[in-house]
Motif scaffolding. Structure first.
Motif, PDB file in Angstrom:
ATOM      1  N   ARG A 196       0.833  -1.210   0.000  1.00  0.00           N
ATOM      2  CA  ARG A 196       0.000   0.000   0.000  1.00  0.00           C
ATOM      3  C   ARG A 196       0.863   1.253   0.000  1.00  0.00           C
ATOM      4  O   ARG A 196       0.615   2.201  -0.765  1.00  0.00           O
ATOM      5  CB  ARG A 196      -0.912   0.010   1.241  1.00  0.00           C
ATOM      6  N   LEU A 222      -6.502  10.800  -1.187  1.00  0.00           N
ATOM      7  CA  LEU A 222      -6.666   9.443  -0.684  1.00  0.00           C
ATOM      8  C   LEU A 222      -7.043   9.438   0.800  1.00  0.00           C
ATOM      9  O   LEU A 222      -7.886   8.655   1.232  1.00  0.00           O
ATOM     10  CB  LEU A 222      -5.382   8.648  -0.899  1.00  0.00           C
ATOM     11  N   SER A 266      -8.667  11.729   2.338  1.00  0.00           N
ATOM     12  CA  SER A 266     -10.074  12.143   2.378  1.00  0.00           C
ATOM     13  C   SER A 266     -10.982  10.993   1.980  1.00  0.00           C
ATOM     14  O   SER A 266     -12.051  10.790   2.580  1.00  0.00           O
ATOM     15  CB  SER A 266     -10.302  13.337   1.440  1.00  0.00           C
ATOM     16  N   ALA A 267     -10.575  10.213   0.984  1.00  0.00           N
ATOM     17  CA  ALA A 267     -11.377   9.074   0.540  1.00  0.00           C
ATOM     18  C   ALA A 267     -11.491   8.023   1.640  1.00  0.00           C
ATOM     19  O   ALA A 267     -12.561   7.427   1.840  1.00  0.00           O
ATOM     20  CB  ALA A 267     -10.772   8.467  -0.721  1.00  0.00           C
ATOM     21  N   VAL A 268     -10.395   7.787   2.372  1.00  0.00           N
ATOM     22  CA  VAL A 268     -10.440   6.842   3.496  1.00  0.00           C
ATOM     23  C   VAL A 268     -11.439   7.319   4.549  1.00  0.00           C
ATOM     24  O   VAL A 268     -12.264   6.544   5.045  1.00  0.00           O
ATOM     25  CB  VAL A 268      -9.039   6.681   4.115  1.00  0.00           C
ATOM     26  N   THR A 274     -15.033   7.021   3.222  1.00  0.00           N
ATOM     27  CA  THR A 274     -15.416   5.611   3.142  1.00  0.00           C
ATOM     28  C   THR A 274     -15.764   5.067   4.516  1.00  0.00           C
ATOM     29  O   THR A 274     -16.740   4.314   4.683  1.00  0.00           O
ATOM     30  CB  THR A 274     -14.278   4.777   2.521  1.00  0.00           C
ATOM     31  N   ARG A 308      -4.956   3.801  -6.281  1.00  0.00           N
ATOM     32  CA  ARG A 308      -5.859   4.580  -5.418  1.00  0.00           C
ATOM     33  C   ARG A 308      -6.833   3.660  -4.687  1.00  0.00           C
ATOM     34  O   ARG A 308      -7.032   3.774  -3.467  1.00  0.00           O
ATOM     35  CB  ARG A 308      -6.635   5.605  -6.253  1.00  0.00           C
ATOM     36  N   VAL A 314      -6.903   2.939  -0.481  1.00  0.00           N
ATOM     37  CA  VAL A 314      -8.082   3.198   0.355  1.00  0.00           C
ATOM     38  C   VAL A 314      -8.585   1.896   0.974  1.00  0.00           C
ATOM     39  O   VAL A 314      -8.909   1.849   2.168  1.00  0.00           O
ATOM     40  CB  VAL A 314      -9.195   3.870  -0.476  1.00  0.00           C
ATOM     41  N   TRP A 315      -8.617   0.825   0.177  1.00  0.00           N
ATOM     42  CA  TRP A 315      -9.156  -0.448   0.673  1.00  0.00           C
ATOM     43  C   TRP A 315      -8.329  -0.963   1.847  1.00  0.00           C
ATOM     44  O   TRP A 315      -8.885  -1.363   2.874  1.00  0.00           O
ATOM     45  CB  TRP A 315      -9.181  -1.486  -0.453  1.00  0.00           C
ATOM     46  N   SER A 370      -6.385   0.658   3.909  1.00  0.00           N
ATOM     47  CA  SER A 370      -6.514   1.536   5.075  1.00  0.00           C
ATOM     48  C   SER A 370      -7.818   1.282   5.822  1.00  0.00           C
ATOM     49  O   SER A 370      -7.837   1.216   7.058  1.00  0.00           O
ATOM     50  CB  SER A 370      -6.443   3.003   4.623  1.00  0.00           C
ATOM     51  N   VAL A 371      -8.905   1.117   5.088  1.00  0.00           N
ATOM     52  CA  VAL A 371     -10.204   0.875   5.718  1.00  0.00           C
ATOM     53  C   VAL A 371     -10.279  -0.549   6.262  1.00  0.00           C
ATOM     54  O   VAL A 371     -10.785  -0.785   7.359  1.00  0.00           O
ATOM     55  CB  VAL A 371     -11.346   1.144   4.722  1.00  0.00           C
ATOM     56  N   THR A 382      -7.020  13.531   7.995  1.00  0.00           N
ATOM     57  CA  THR A 382      -7.466  14.089   6.714  1.00  0.00           C
ATOM     58  C   THR A 382      -7.062  15.550   6.565  1.00  0.00           C
ATOM     59  O   THR A 382      -6.541  15.973   5.521  1.00  0.00           O
ATOM     60  CB  THR A 382      -8.994  13.943   6.575  1.00  0.00           C
TER      61      THR A 382
END
Length: 429
Positions: free
Chosen positions: A42, A57, A59-61, A64, A115, A119-120, A122-123, A378
């Motif tokens: 990652r 990214l 922010s996307a985490v 999500t 990307r 994100v995947w 991290s979540v 973030t």
């Protein structure tokens, strides 16, 4: 002493609990090993994308997570965790197999694949570990947990050492695609463990299963009531400032890593190996400090001394990085900061909540650990991106990190003093 006798002594499990303790150890081992196999990959994809994309990214985490929390809440209300767990981990495995197929077609150079993967992972880390400990809380009574949690946590520590070791060994021979399959295989072991624990739970129901009382009103507050507690308390706001300074400085260092590493290492496999070796070193140092030093340090030096340790290291480390913005200095500072956070700063920070009234401890901690922490991550990413857009160099941003570290130091000093003044007479000072 027989082999079973050694296991009983090591795990502190009674005879009927030993299978559950061993499967829980294996479960947590496989889970953290699966994550730490993916983490260097990652971070390598983050390096490929560059710091200009990382703030998006982060922010996307965050977004999500906000979207998944109510979905997960609905699932746990509708299904028992012990029945839900294998399906959730199967879902994670299917995701990884999907990434494997995509990587076969596009490789690791596709920015959109990078990307999505960033994100995947991290979540996944946040939710998979949280689900595991919720499952443990369902399986064991408080009395059992006090005896078994150390042994189970040791499984996670072993996995956290094994994962980066596997990534370091396999990064170049099998590449990113192979590491994804290794992680999927480890998650399969998580499913096997969860099914074994579910069978054990069916044969060994909790002794207090029919005696559990509804939660006290003191613990029934929602996110909003916890947020009000934080806003109204200068002490809790101080904890928020402490955490924000930590997040800001950590994000600065992470973004600087994405700039310096590719300047020194051009090969993707070699970069993944470097990141895996850093993870391994962080976990080894963390384990040594936790086992050999933390208890003695907090007993002899007190909470305040431990809270200021990482700010002091940050002041010195960012001074060094500002004067010599090279990879060796960055890696050294990164290892010291991460190991110090896991082994010293975070455990000491957890003791700050002991000074609160009982009804506030859980509400405020929930808000600070989720909303405040992730908002800090973030916003820190956007701050760094703004500084870079102004043309600030790695050295200049490091100089800016020094006064932030000093603010962190003053905040830690005041928080530690406040906590020690409110601590019970027999508590560590």
């Amino acid at each position: 002493m027989t082999q079973t006798g050694w296991l009983h002594k090591l795990s502190r499990a009674q005879a009927r609990e030993l299978p559950a303790a061993l499967w829980s150890f294996v479960f947590f081992f496989a889970l953290l090993a699966a994550y730490y196999v993916l983490r260097p990959l990652r971070d390598e994809m983050g390096i490929q994308l560059g710091p200009d994309a990382l703030h998006e990214l982060f922010s996307a985490v965050f977004l999500t997570m906000l979207a998944i929390v109510p979905v997960f809440g609905w699932l746990t209300r509708r299904f028992e965790r012990r029945h839900l767990l294998p399906w959730l981990y199967a879902f994670f495995i299917i995701n990884l197999l999907g990434f494997y197929e995509v990587l076969m077609l596009s490789g690791t150079q596709s920015p959109w694949v990078a990307r999505a993967f960033f994100v995947w992972v991290s979540v996944f880390n946040l939710f998979a570990v949280s689900i595991f400990w919720s499952f443990m809380a369902d399986l064991f009574t408080t009395e059992q947990a006090r005896r078994l949690v150390g042994f189970i946590a040791a499984g996670g520590t072993t996995g956290a050492l094994t994962g980066p070791s596997l990534a370091w060994l396999l990064a170049r021979p099998i590449g990113a695609k192979g590491l994804v399959l290794v992680s999927a295989g480890l998650l399969t072991l998580c499913i096997v463990s969860s099914l074994a624990l579910r069978r054990w739970a069916s044969s060994n129901p909790r002794a207090d299963a029919c005696q559990q009382e509804p939660a006290s009103p003191a613990f029934s507050g929602n996110l909003w009531s916890g947020l009000l507690d934080v806003v109204r308390s200068p002490y809790l706001l101080g904890i928020c400032l402490f955490l924000f300074c930590y997040s800001l400085l950590s994000t600065f260092l992470y973004f600087q890593q994405t700039e310096l590493v590719p300047q020194h290492i051009s090969n993707s496999g070699e970069r993944t190996q470097l990141l895996a070796s850093v993870d391994l070193l962080v976990n080894v140092v963390t384990l040594l400090v936790q086992v050999l030093a933390f208890g003695k340090l907090i007993e002899r030096l007190g909470t305040r001394a431990l809270l200021i340790t990482m700010p002091v290291i940050s002041v010195m480390g960012y001074n060094a990085l500002a004067m010599s913005p090279v990879l060796s200095v960055l890696v050294t500072l990164g290892v010291l900061r991460r190991a110090g956070e896991y082994a010293i700063s975070k455990p000491a920070r957890e003791t700050l909540f002991n000074a609160l009234p009982v009804e506030q401890q859980y509400r405020a901690k929930n808000v600070i650990d989720t909303l405040v922490h992730r908002t800090g991550d973030t916003s820190s990413a956007w701050i760094f991106n703004g500084l870079r857009s102004l043309g600030m160099s790695t050295s200049q941003i490091s100089w800016l990190a020094v006064p932030i570290s000093l603010v962190w130091l003053v905040t830690a000093w005041k928080l530690g003093g406040a906590a020690e003044r409110q601590a019970p007479p027999n508590a560590p000072k």
